[in-house]
Design a protein around this motif. Sequence first.
Motif, PDB file in Angstrom:
ATOM      1  N   ALA A 140       0.863  -1.187   0.000  1.00  0.00           N
ATOM      2  CA  ALA A 140       0.000   0.000   0.000  1.00  0.00           C
ATOM      3  C   ALA A 140       0.893   1.228   0.000  1.00  0.00           C
ATOM      4  CB  ALA A 140      -0.928   0.019   1.212  1.00  0.00           C
ATOM      5  N   GLY A 141       0.714   2.090  -0.988  1.00  0.00           N
ATOM      6  CA  GLY A 141       1.571   3.271  -1.072  1.00  0.00           C
ATOM      7  C   GLY A 141       3.024   2.869  -1.204  1.00  0.00           C
ATOM      8  N   ALA A 173       9.144   0.812  -1.138  1.00  0.00           N
ATOM      9  CA  ALA A 173       9.448   1.124  -2.535  1.00  0.00           C
ATOM     10  C   ALA A 173       9.705   2.624  -2.621  1.00  0.00           C
ATOM     11  CB  ALA A 173       8.293   0.713  -3.443  1.00  0.00           C
ATOM     12  N   ILE A 174      10.975   2.996  -2.681  1.00  0.00           N
ATOM     13  CA  ILE A 174      11.386   4.405  -2.731  1.00  0.00           C
ATOM     14  C   ILE A 174      12.179   4.609  -4.009  1.00  0.00           C
ATOM     15  CG2 ILE A 174      12.732   6.203  -1.597  1.00  0.00           C
ATOM     16  CD1 ILE A 174      12.156   4.862   1.058  1.00  0.00           C
TER      17      ILE A 174
END
Length: 245
Positions: A97-98, A132-133
Amino acid sequence: MKFTHIALACALAATASMAQAKPVWQDFSITGLYGENYELTTEPEQTTVTFEYAAKLQYGDVFAFADRTESGGDKGTYFEFSPRLSLGEVSGKKLSAGPVKDVLISTTWEGNSGDGIESFNNYLYGIGFDLAIPYTQYASINFYRANNEIQKDDWQMTLTYGVPFKLGSQDFLFDGFLDWSTAEDDEVAHASELNWTSQLKWNAGKYISPETRLYLGIEYSLWNNKYGVPDVRENNVSALVKYHF
């Protein structure tokens, strides 16, 4: 050993055994470090040999390392063993999520021994999130309750990251961790700690062969209230050589 220590050790072992499977990938490396501005060591100069293992497993991952240090003739060993269990993989459900890619049960066993220091075994347990960046090779954040052997229990947050990048034809990796822990009211004041340690490494191995993973660079350590000792600030740069097998 306290009952809580035994229970946490069992929980950590259960997490590790549940995560056992043929690795999706694994990595073993050795790092040599030398710095001259360490705090709370026998001398400001210290050499360190670090053995690291990391693996992605079917139901989680594991990271472990051991530091063998020498300063002023005194030697010591510090280690961490950190298996994590993926709730997404175990449940078969997508928990993203996000920026969150997965949710994990996080555990760590850390210990220390050496010349002129008090040995300990601490057990940490909590929840972690893989993130996740953009531009990162990996990133995660873990929140722990630390069951400490020689000081009052506290809370800890650990952030890890790896950022590969290029400058022209040269390959670099900037990676590291940030640990933050709470202050606790021990008999001797235990201040809140912040330890930001990062490495900037240049891939020299590709000039030997495509399969050679040899890195040269530096490690920078900023450690406020080192070991919980108030007003002890370590600001150290070490020369680094790292080889992956």
